[in-house]
Design a protein around this motif. Structure first.
Motif, mmCIF file in Angstrom:
data_model
loop_
_atom_site.group_PDB
_atom_site.id
_atom_site.type_symbol
_atom_site.label_atom_id
_atom_site.label_comp_id
_atom_site.label_asym_id
_atom_site.label_seq_id
_atom_site.Cartn_x
_atom_site.Cartn_y
_atom_site.Cartn_z
ATOM 1 N N THR A 24 -7.132 -1.112 -0.142
ATOM 2 C CA THR A 24 -6.639 -1.141 1.536
ATOM 3 C C THR A 24 -7.700 -0.962 2.276
ATOM 4 O O THR A 24 -8.319 0.250 1.870
ATOM 5 N N TYR A 51 0.974 -4.572 0.107
ATOM 6 C CA TYR A 51 0.633 -3.385 0.652
ATOM 7 C C TYR A 51 -0.446 -3.543 1.743
ATOM 8 O O TYR A 51 -0.768 -4.904 1.858
ATOM 9 N N PRO A 52 -0.815 -2.701 2.586
ATOM 10 C CA PRO A 52 -1.742 -3.176 3.669
ATOM 11 C C PRO A 52 -3.060 -3.826 3.193
ATOM 12 O O PRO A 52 -3.545 -2.997 2.584
ATOM 13 N N CYS A 105 -2.670 -7.148 -1.924
ATOM 14 C CA CYS A 105 -1.284 -7.513 -2.709
ATOM 15 C C CYS A 105 -1.706 -7.811 -4.112
ATOM 16 O O CYS A 105 -2.771 -8.299 -4.563
ATOM 17 N N HIS A 152 3.337 -10.339 3.701
ATOM 18 C CA HIS A 152 3.887 -9.066 3.984
ATOM 19 C C HIS A 152 3.102 -8.228 4.915
ATOM 20 O O HIS A 152 3.423 -6.995 5.159
ATOM 21 N N ASN A 153 1.704 -8.459 4.984
ATOM 22 C CA ASN A 153 0.715 -7.663 5.770
ATOM 23 C C ASN A 153 1.522 -7.741 7.457
ATOM 24 O O ASN A 153 1.321 -6.688 7.994
ATOM 25 N N MET A 210 4.237 -4.503 7.075
ATOM 26 C CA MET A 210 3.132 -3.688 6.923
ATOM 27 C C MET A 210 2.736 -3.393 8.491
ATOM 28 O O MET A 210 2.159 -2.442 9.045
ATOM 29 N N VAL A 247 -2.944 2.107 9.346
ATOM 30 C CA VAL A 247 -2.072 1.389 8.307
ATOM 31 C C VAL A 247 -0.813 2.331 7.906
ATOM 32 O O VAL A 247 -0.927 3.494 8.237
ATOM 33 N N ARG A 248 -0.057 1.812 7.105
ATOM 34 C CA ARG A 248 1.262 2.575 6.891
ATOM 35 C C ARG A 248 1.323 3.145 5.522
ATOM 36 O O ARG A 248 2.111 3.736 5.010
ATOM 37 N N ASP A 249 0.115 2.439 4.475
ATOM 38 C CA ASP A 249 0.335 2.803 3.154
ATOM 39 C C ASP A 249 -1.352 2.681 2.555
ATOM 40 O O ASP A 249 -1.956 1.893 3.628
ATOM 41 N N ASP A 269 12.461 -7.146 5.850
ATOM 42 C CA ASP A 269 11.141 -7.125 5.285
ATOM 43 C C ASP A 269 11.043 -8.235 4.237
ATOM 44 O O ASP A 269 10.242 -9.238 4.902
ATOM 45 N N ASN A 318 6.838 -2.860 11.304
ATOM 46 C CA ASN A 318 7.022 -1.921 10.406
ATOM 47 C C ASN A 318 8.608 -1.481 10.148
ATOM 48 O O ASN A 318 9.170 -0.478 10.709
#
Length: 797
Positions: free
Chosen positions: A266, A400-401, A404, A434-435, A439, A323-325, A452, A442
């Protein structure tokens, strides 16, 4: 009346027993229920979330910044880390404790979530399964899961904490006041698990052929739970299925790994000059402005690294903001390619990492798919805001941000089946997509999986359709969900169901909401209204925490359409669509013709081209839209054997293929005569009354196609409101200047009608195939074909 569990509700303020049902004002009647407003079950608008679906003037959300150092011990398969977390309390509430997620405890025999499902004795199993189940059945510690070795505040003073399965509560030394921040330190370690046998999203895959590992480091660090205005702490246990609710923040991460490993993560690497050779750094710089992927680490270099593992170590440093993760992959097996793409006014590096096992697929498609995905999703939501987007082949499928993990490997001879190729295309588009959802937009995945997976599957479908007009999308088009919708009610649950309680997870959380949104776009609202409203939802809730109510309200607010009936039916209910054309009353002066007899339906060596046998309405419209140009038409580099195979441009030796395979171990219409006065007045008119029954229970528009005896056709789209005053039966009267030969409901299969046999009057159509949902089976490697594929026996390979 269907039960709406408290876990479905959209606000903690209405989670009482008295309001735990989908309240209807007139449940004993045949009208006034399906079209009733959702006001009784949606959260009450407030200063944080408005009645329009937009964030309110006093909307707030928390923030957590991370400074992490970790070391990967490849020899002992262990990860050790330390982190400093700065937590910002932006809420109006003083907090006496905070909650962290310890997701690695999923694998612990003593600290897992404790959730179990029914199980039985298998007829045959593996030794690994026996060992794994024996560990779960006892009280012995299998040694897996997070080990917390130190927890202190910023001054080094120990903090009190309690671990409850996969969650950890930190008791604060003093209440954290609104507007204040709290800094603390956590040291931890865990044994990395074999993802291919133990399961889960993170871990390692071992390659016995070359003796090397591929690491996917996900859910790997203790991280903050979400504290929100609509439910307080989201600290539901992690069972391995329901995914994540996470807080936005900035990450500074240092990863020490074997010196010959390549790391993708990330964010942006801020020390490439220290970890890359001058030649590789020059290739990376070239890739920034290249229109095609550039190999930064070549196949030859990756193969050489596999043969001589390094003993020294290097530290890669990454920075990711807002970012969230944070996730990362690490291996000496990686080929690494990249190219720069302009999106939203800035350059985004689209990159891929993959082993030799996936080279013939990933080198051709992966980075191009990453670029196509972020561009297409940007068109339908918001411009992609991040500097990087990456795809890693890991026999996996998780997001994930900015990074993937996907699947798609070739046979040892480099060939692959079309299903492998198409599966890889679908999974890369899905996981890169999913970004955007969740992501950036949110949503809480653990509570509402469909926000999601469903929203993302919908835009995935739009993106696949723009990749190749012949791409056989498996979800999105209405007819693909029919076999799920017709299942018995005891096998179904509403889409608004907590992820842990869903029996058929894929069709419920992915396919059904994706189909619903596509029907909303193509059949109910129209593309223009829908696209505007959907983009408005993405714009309003980018980098925020939306709930279903925020989506439902925004779609209506921005479009001017009352859609409560749609949300109620498709998201809160389990009724299917089954609209029956029960009878046709037919009248014509001096006409006494018999209706043609109806034909009965009929049934159907080398795998044929994987092109859907039915041209869904999206494909048809996309071909006629002058603004749409398909990626595979624009980029001839995407033309492989199967692209040509689907278009009849290559031939397959069927005899050779067969040798290789052998070597392997509706109701009758009736006539109603007119009186003499009508014959004189309406001699040139044809009169029809169509009578419909809503057998499925889910109200939907009625689409009627008339085929006249001269061969011409005319389609009438009856709005859903025809069921408004009677939800069970409806009828409509037509006057035509030509005689009708046959009538067909839903000719483009737009409404997910589960029984097409009652959709006809007159001449029956040719029989068609239908698709079934079936669980994939096979070995542990996802996305690799088995057996003989047409590419291996092509006469023009």
């Amino acid at each position: 009346m269907k039960r709406i569990f408290t876990s479905f509700l959209l606000s903690a303020s209405i989670c009482s027993a008295a309001l735990a049902q989908n309240i209807q004002n007139n449940p004993g009647s045949n009208h006034g229920n399906k079209f009733e407003q959702l006001g009784t079950i949606l959260s009450t608008p407030n200063e944080q979330r408005t009645a329009s679906g937009a964030p309110g003037a006093k909307y707030w959300q928390q923030r957590a910044d991370y400074n992490i150092k970790c070391e990967l011990d490849e020899k002992n398969l262990k990860l050790t880390g330390s982190e400093t977390i700065t937590y910002y309390n932006n809420s109006p509430d003083p907090l006496t404790y905070i909650w962290l997620q310890l997701d690695e405890n999923e694998h612990s025999s003593i600290n897992n979530s404790g959730y179990q499902s029914s199980s039985g004795m298998p007829r045959a199993t593996t030794t690994q399964n026996v060992d794994r189940n024996a560990a779960r059945n006892g009280d012995a510690d299998n040694g897996l899961g997070d080990v917390i070795t130190r927890l202190t505040d910023a001054t080094g003073k120990k903090l009190s904490y309690t671990i409850n399965k996969t969650m950890m509560r930190i008791d604060l030394p003093a209440p954290l006041k609104p507007g204040a921040q709290f800094v603390f330190n956590v040291d931890w370690n865990y044994k990395i698990t074999d993802r291919m046998t133990v399961g889960g999203r993170g871990g390692y895959e071992f390659f016995p052929e070359d003796g090397n590992y591929l690491f996917t480091m996900t859910q790997w660090y203790p991280r903050l739970c979400v504290y929100s205005d609509f439910q307080g702490w989201q600290n539901h246990q992690f069972t391995g299925r329901g995914e994540f609710a996470l807080t936005f923040g900035n990450f500074h991460v240092q990863m020490t790994v074997p010196a010959d490993h390549v790391v993708g993560a990330t964010g942006e690497c801020i020390n490439y000059s220290a970890v890359l050779s001058p030649a590789k750094l020059a290739r990376y710089t070239k890739a920034k402005t290249s229109a095609t992927p550039v190999e930064i680490v070549t196949l030859a270099e990756a193969k050489a690294a596999e043969k001589a593992p390094a003993t020294a170590k290097k530290t890669w440093v990454f920075q990711a903001n807002n970012v969230r993760d944070f996730a990362w992959g690490s291996s000496r097996k990686f080929v690494w390619d990249a190219m720069g793409v302009k999106v939203g006014g800035h350059n985004t590096m689209c990159m891929s990492y993959y082993g030799k096992e996936a080279y013939n697929l990933y080198s051709k498609y992966s980075t191009r798919l990453v670029a196509h995905t972020i561009k297409t999703y940007s068109d339908f939501s918001i411009p992609y805001p991040y500097p990087v987007a990456q795809s890693v082949e890991a026999s996996n499928g998780m997001e994930y941000p900015m990074i993937c993990f996907n699947y798609g490997r070739t046979e040892k001879d480099g060939t692959y089946s079309e299903s492998t190729k198409n599966g890889m295309i679908g999974v890369i588009i899905h996981e890169v997509g999913h970004n955007f959802f969740p992501m950036i937009v949110n949503s809480d995945e653990r509570q509402w999986t469909w926000m999601d997976e469903g929203l993302n599957s919908f835009v995935e479908y739009l993106t696949e359709e723009r990749w190749d007009n012949k791409f056989p999308s498996k979800k999105g088009a209405a007819y693909t969900i029919v076999d799920y919708m017709k299942l018995p009610k005891n096998e179904l649950e509403p889409t608004m169901t907590n992820s842990e309680n869903i029996v058929r997870f894929g069709p419920n959380a992915y396919s059904k909401p994706a189909t619903a949104l596509n029907i909303l776009r193509e059949t109910i609202m129209g593309r223009k209204l829908f696209d505007y409203a959907f983009k408005e939802y993405a714009r309003r809730w980018a980098f925020k925490h939306p709930t279903p109510a925020d989506l439902f309200r925004t779609m209506e607010d921005a479009s001017g359409e009352d859609l409560d009936w749609f949300w109620r039916g498709w998201f809160y209910g389990t009724d299917p669509v089954d609209i029956s054309l029960d009878s046709v009353k037919y009248a014509k002066a001096d006409v006494d013709a018999k209706l043609p007899a109806m034909r009965q339906r009929g049934a159907a060596k080398v795998a044929p081209p994987a092109v859907n046998d039915f041209e869904d309405i999206s494909k048809v419209r996309n071909r006629t839209d002058k603004n749409i140009r398909f990626e595979t038409d624009l980029d001839t580099a995407t033309h492989d054997f199967y692209w040509k195979y689907d278009r009849g441009m290559v031939k397959v030796d069927t005899a050779k293929f067969e040798a290789m395979v052998k070597a392997q171990p509706a109701p009758d219409a009736y006539v109603e005569p007119l009186n003499d006065a009508d014959k004189a007045k309406y001699n040139s008119k044809y009169f029809y009354e169509l009578n419909f029954t809503n057998k499925g229970g889910l109200v939907m528009p009625i689409i009627v196609e008339f085929t006249f005896k001269d061969g011409t056709k005319w389609v009438d789209r009856i709005p859903v409101q025809i069921w408004r005053l009677n939800e069970k039966t409806a009828s409509k009267f037509y006057i035509h200047d030509k005689e009708v030969a046959s009538i067909k409901l839903d000719p483009m299969r737009e409404t997910a009608d589960i029984d097409e046999s009652n959709n006809y009057w007159g001449k029956m159509p040719e029989p068609s195939k239908f698709q079934l949902f079936k669980q994939k089976t096979g070995g542990p490697v996802r996305g690799q074909s088995s057996g003989i594929n047409p590419m291996q026996v092509s006469a023009s390979k």
